[in-house]
Design a protein around this motif. Structure first.
Motif, short mmCIF file in Angstrom:
data_model
loop_
_atom_site.label_atom_id
_atom_site.label_comp_id
_atom_site.label_asym_id
_atom_site.label_seq_id
_atom_site.Cartn_x
_atom_site.Cartn_y
_atom_site.Cartn_z
N ASN A 43 0.82 -1.22 0.00
CA ASN A 43 0.00 0.00 0.00
C ASN A 43 0.85 1.27 0.00
OD1 ASN A 43 0.87 0.39 2.62
ND2 ASN A 43 -1.09 -0.03 3.58
N ALA A 44 2.18 1.09 0.04
CA ALA A 44 3.07 2.27 0.02
C ALA A 44 4.47 1.81 -0.36
CB ALA A 44 3.10 2.94 1.38
N GLY A 45 5.25 2.74 -0.89
CA GLY A 45 6.61 2.41 -1.32
C GLY A 45 7.46 1.87 -0.19
N MET A 46 7.15 2.30 1.05
CA MET A 46 8.03 1.93 2.16
C MET A 46 7.86 0.49 2.63
SD MET A 46 5.85 1.65 4.90
CE MET A 46 6.81 1.94 6.37
N ASN A 47 6.80 -0.20 2.20
CA ASN A 47 6.53 -1.54 2.74
C ASN A 47 7.75 -2.46 2.65
OD1 ASN A 47 3.07 -1.81 1.50
ND2 ASN A 47 3.92 -0.62 3.16
N LEU A 71 -1.43 -0.81 -4.22
CA LEU A 71 -2.86 -1.08 -4.33
C LEU A 71 -3.51 -0.70 -3.01
CD1 LEU A 71 -4.74 -2.43 -6.47
CD2 LEU A 71 -4.44 -4.56 -5.24
N ARG A 72 -4.51 0.20 -3.08
CA ARG A 72 -5.17 0.62 -1.84
C ARG A 72 -6.65 0.26 -1.90
NH1 ARG A 72 -2.19 6.20 0.27
NH2 ARG A 72 -0.24 5.12 0.73
N VAL A 73 -6.93 -1.02 -1.71
CA VAL A 73 -8.33 -1.46 -1.79
C VAL A 73 -8.74 -2.28 -0.58
CG1 VAL A 73 -8.52 -1.45 -4.30
CG2 VAL A 73 -7.60 -3.46 -3.14
N GLU A 94 1.11 4.17 -9.06
CA GLU A 94 2.56 4.15 -8.88
C GLU A 94 2.91 5.19 -7.81
OE1 GLU A 94 5.47 4.29 -12.27
OE2 GLU A 94 3.63 4.04 -13.41
N MET A 95 3.75 4.77 -6.89
CA MET A 95 4.22 5.73 -5.90
C MET A 95 5.71 5.95 -6.10
SD MET A 95 3.95 5.59 -1.78
CE MET A 95 2.22 5.85 -1.63
N LEU A 96 6.05 7.19 -6.43
CA LEU A 96 7.47 7.54 -6.53
C LEU A 96 7.95 7.83 -5.11
CD1 LEU A 96 7.16 10.09 -9.48
CD2 LEU A 96 7.98 7.74 -9.66
N PHE A 169 -0.12 12.50 10.25
CA PHE A 169 0.66 11.49 10.97
C PHE A 169 0.42 10.19 10.22
CE2 PHE A 169 1.80 8.40 14.17
CZ PHE A 169 2.90 9.00 14.77
N TRP A 170 1.45 9.72 9.51
CA TRP A 170 1.25 8.61 8.58
C TRP A 170 1.60 7.27 9.22
CZ3 TRP A 170 3.39 4.53 5.89
CH2 TRP A 170 2.63 4.08 4.80
N GLU A 171 0.72 6.28 9.01
CA GLU A 171 0.97 4.93 9.54
C GLU A 171 0.71 3.93 8.43
OE1 GLU A 171 -0.29 4.24 13.52
OE2 GLU A 171 -1.12 6.25 13.75
N TRP A 214 2.33 14.86 -2.93
CA TRP A 214 3.52 14.22 -2.35
C TRP A 214 3.42 14.26 -0.84
CZ3 TRP A 214 9.05 15.85 -4.47
CH2 TRP A 214 9.97 14.82 -4.19
N ASN A 215 3.84 13.18 -0.23
CA ASN A 215 3.85 13.12 1.23
C ASN A 215 5.26 12.80 1.71
OD1 ASN A 215 2.93 13.09 3.83
ND2 ASN A 215 1.97 11.06 3.71
N ASN A 216 5.79 13.64 2.56
CA ASN A 216 7.11 13.40 3.17
C ASN A 216 6.88 12.94 4.60
OD1 ASN A 216 9.83 15.03 1.80
ND2 ASN A 216 7.84 15.17 0.83
N VAL A 217 7.17 11.68 4.87
CA VAL A 217 6.94 11.14 6.22
C VAL A 217 8.28 11.07 6.94
CG1 VAL A 217 5.96 9.22 7.55
CG2 VAL A 217 5.08 9.70 5.26
N PHE A 218 8.24 11.44 8.22
CA PHE A 218 9.46 11.39 9.03
C PHE A 218 9.26 10.29 10.06
CE2 PHE A 218 8.73 15.70 7.42
CZ PHE A 218 9.75 15.70 6.48
N VAL A 237 13.50 8.92 6.64
CA VAL A 237 12.61 9.65 5.73
C VAL A 237 11.94 8.63 4.82
CG1 VAL A 237 12.51 11.26 3.78
CG2 VAL A 237 13.96 11.78 5.76
N ASP A 238 10.65 8.82 4.62
CA ASP A 238 9.86 7.93 3.74
C ASP A 238 8.93 8.83 2.95
OD1 ASP A 238 7.83 6.23 2.73
OD2 ASP A 238 6.80 6.21 4.68
N THR A 239 9.19 8.97 1.66
CA THR A 239 8.29 9.86 0.91
C THR A 239 7.50 9.07 -0.12
OG1 THR A 239 9.43 10.59 -1.12
CG2 THR A 239 10.21 11.52 0.99
N GLY A 240 6.34 9.59 -0.46
CA GLY A 240 5.50 8.93 -1.47
C GLY A 240 4.82 9.99 -2.32
N MET A 241 5.11 9.94 -3.63
CA MET A 241 4.47 10.90 -4.54
C MET A 241 3.56 10.11 -5.49
SD MET A 241 5.72 14.16 -6.52
CE MET A 241 7.35 13.70 -7.09
#
Ligand code: GLY
Length: 470
Positions: A43-47, A71-73, A94-96, A169-171, A214-218, A237-241
């Motif tokens: 569900n995110a690039g960081m997985n 995929l966010r379903v 696609e998440m950059l 606050f991203w989880e 774009w989301n920049n997560v710390f 740092v975990d970003t998702g565009m």
């Protein structure tokens, strides 16, 4: 704005930019997750980097970037209800992303994201807004002073919006790495509208032309199963565009579906059905968008090894496919397998980004064709059955919903969708009761069976749907 760039050039510029900042460019992980019980799909690039964040493993390069199929379903991040009805949510997208595993932190992440958007992609600065976490006393989380300081160097105060825990606050899920985040939004409205209502009032307000890109997560914490936050040994740092949204704003379009990410598939659907996409909100326009979106989710998950089935991840894919079939059947008057005809051109479009689809296109096409054929056989009967159902006080009885599910293969979300179109509701409780009764019956039958095989661990069969479709 760099409007002339193709989506492939836009993606490549992202990767080149971060390679130039010493990031290692890696391949997308599969969209289907087999080794993490907390998630069904990526569900995110960081997985794929979760263990790096938790300190369980070390990367060979602490700076990484890629484009990731997501995929966010289902689960915490679920956008399915919006897909097709609006112009900027997707099942697969696609998440950059760029990552720092205990290396650089807020100052670099923020200034690089600004540099890429405004100097490389040349997005107009006055249309960009940023958000900063306002803190949350209940969780003992302070406001993000550093993010505020860094953004204040780059953008005027009226372009900085403070956001609460829900938005800032991203989880990744109910448990796992998390932290405060800072989003970047783009205001795509015409000048007159922008003059009348300043963009900062519309950030995170579901305005279709003021969208997060774009989301920049710390990442600083690990959410534990008991709900507590544990400080991580290092800060990351975990970003998702959102790639499709980025392409849309760079190409100056009002809808993701008007970019070259989707226009090829839409043209294919026009050619196959002989119908026209009119860029509007009619049911047939929604059908075009649903098909252009869903074929990506269906094809790439099958290419990554997930067959449609009756439970778990396979059932999610089956339901997405059936939702698409119902749209072309009813709104594009097309009565033969259609989705399978889109695989070849989709595979070709992504041949050099995610080659797995093109390499297996014959297999994927065959699986989809069989699924479509089998559902088309029962769809007509189910739609006819709906006409005969006695709807009392605008509610379809749970036993009828169960019959549609059990006999005609209608996922309950599909029945909900049809009900909603007619202004009816679905008796959810009655459906769940009928479903549980069926499970009890099969369990009892299984117990009575005698034979060579003994059941060691009992498992229930069909799972309850994990999400809704509309
Ligand atoms: N991991 C960052 C995001 O998905 O927004």
């Amino acid at each position: 704005m760099a409007q002339g760039m193709t989506s492939n050039e836009i993606r490549q510029k992202f990767l080149d930019f971060f390679a130039g900042k010493n990031h290692k460019i890696v391949a997308s992980a599969p969209i289907v997750i087999k080794d993490d019980p907390t998630l069904m799909f990526t569900n995110a690039g960081m997985n794929q980097f979760k263990d790096f964040f938790l300190g369980n493993r070390k990367p060979d390069n602490p700076r990484i970037a890629d484009t990731q199929k997501c995929l966010r379903v289902s689960g915490k991040h679920n956008d399915l209800e919006e897909v097709g009805a609006d112009t900027y949510h997707h099942t697969m997208f696609e998440m950059l992303g760029n990552w720092s595993i205990g290396d650089y932190f807020k100052a670099e992440a923020i200034s690089w994201s600004w540099e890429l958007l405004t100097s490389v992609y040349k997005l107009p600065k006055d249309r960009l807004y940023v958000t900063v976490f306002e803190g949350d006393p209940k969780e003992n989380l302070p406001p993000s002073q550093i993010a505020l300081k860094e953004w204040s160097k780059l953008v005027p105060q009226e372009h900085i919006v403070f956001g609460n825990k829900k938005d800032n606050f991203w989880e990744m899920g109910d448990t796992g790495p998390c932290g405060p985040c800072s989003e970047i939004h783009f205001d795509n409205r015409p000048d007159a509208e922008r003059a009348a209502t300043p963009g900062h009032l519309l950030v995170n307000k579901d305005h279709p032309q003021v969208i997060e890109i774009w989301n920049n997560v710390f990442i600083q914490f690990n959410r534990k199963a008991d709900g507590s936050l544990e400080q991580l040994p290092a800060m990351h740092v975990d970003t998702g565009m959102g790639f499709e949204r980025l392409v849309r704003v760079i190409q100056g379009k009002n809808s993701n579906y008007d970019t070259d990410v989707f226009t090829g598939t839409i043209a294919e659907v026009e050619r196959i059905t002989g119908k026209k996409y009119n860029f509007g909100d009619t049911r047939s326009d929604v059908a075009f968008r649903v098909l252009a979106d869903h074929i990506r989710a269906i094809s790439f998950t099958i290419a990554d090894g997930q067959m449609p089935s009756n439970n778990g991840a396979g059932y999610v894919i089956r339901r997405i496919l059936r939702r698409a079939v119902r749209y072309y059947y009813t709104y594009l008057d097309y009565r033969q397998p259609l989705l399978c005809q889109l695989v070849e051109s989709l595979g070709r479009q992504f041949e050099f980004v995610f080659p797995e689809l093109y390499l297996q296109k014959n297999f994927v096409e065959k699986v989809i064709r069989e699924e479509e054929k089998s559902f088309l056989k029962t769809l007509e009967g189910g739609l006819r059955r709906i006409e005969d159902i006695h709807v009392k006080d605008g509610v379809i009885d749970g036993s009828d919903v169960f019959e549609l599910y059990d006999t005609y293969g209608f996922p309950v979300d599909l029945t909900r969708l049809i009900a909603e179109e007619r202004g009816w509701k679905v008796d959810e409780e009655g459906f769940t009761k009928a479903l549980n009764q069926q499970k009890e019956r099969s369990r009892a039958d299984a117990k009575r069976e005698t034979g060579d095989w003994v059941t060691v661990t009992e498992k229930t069969g069909t799972e309850l749907p994990v999400t809704t479709i509309s």
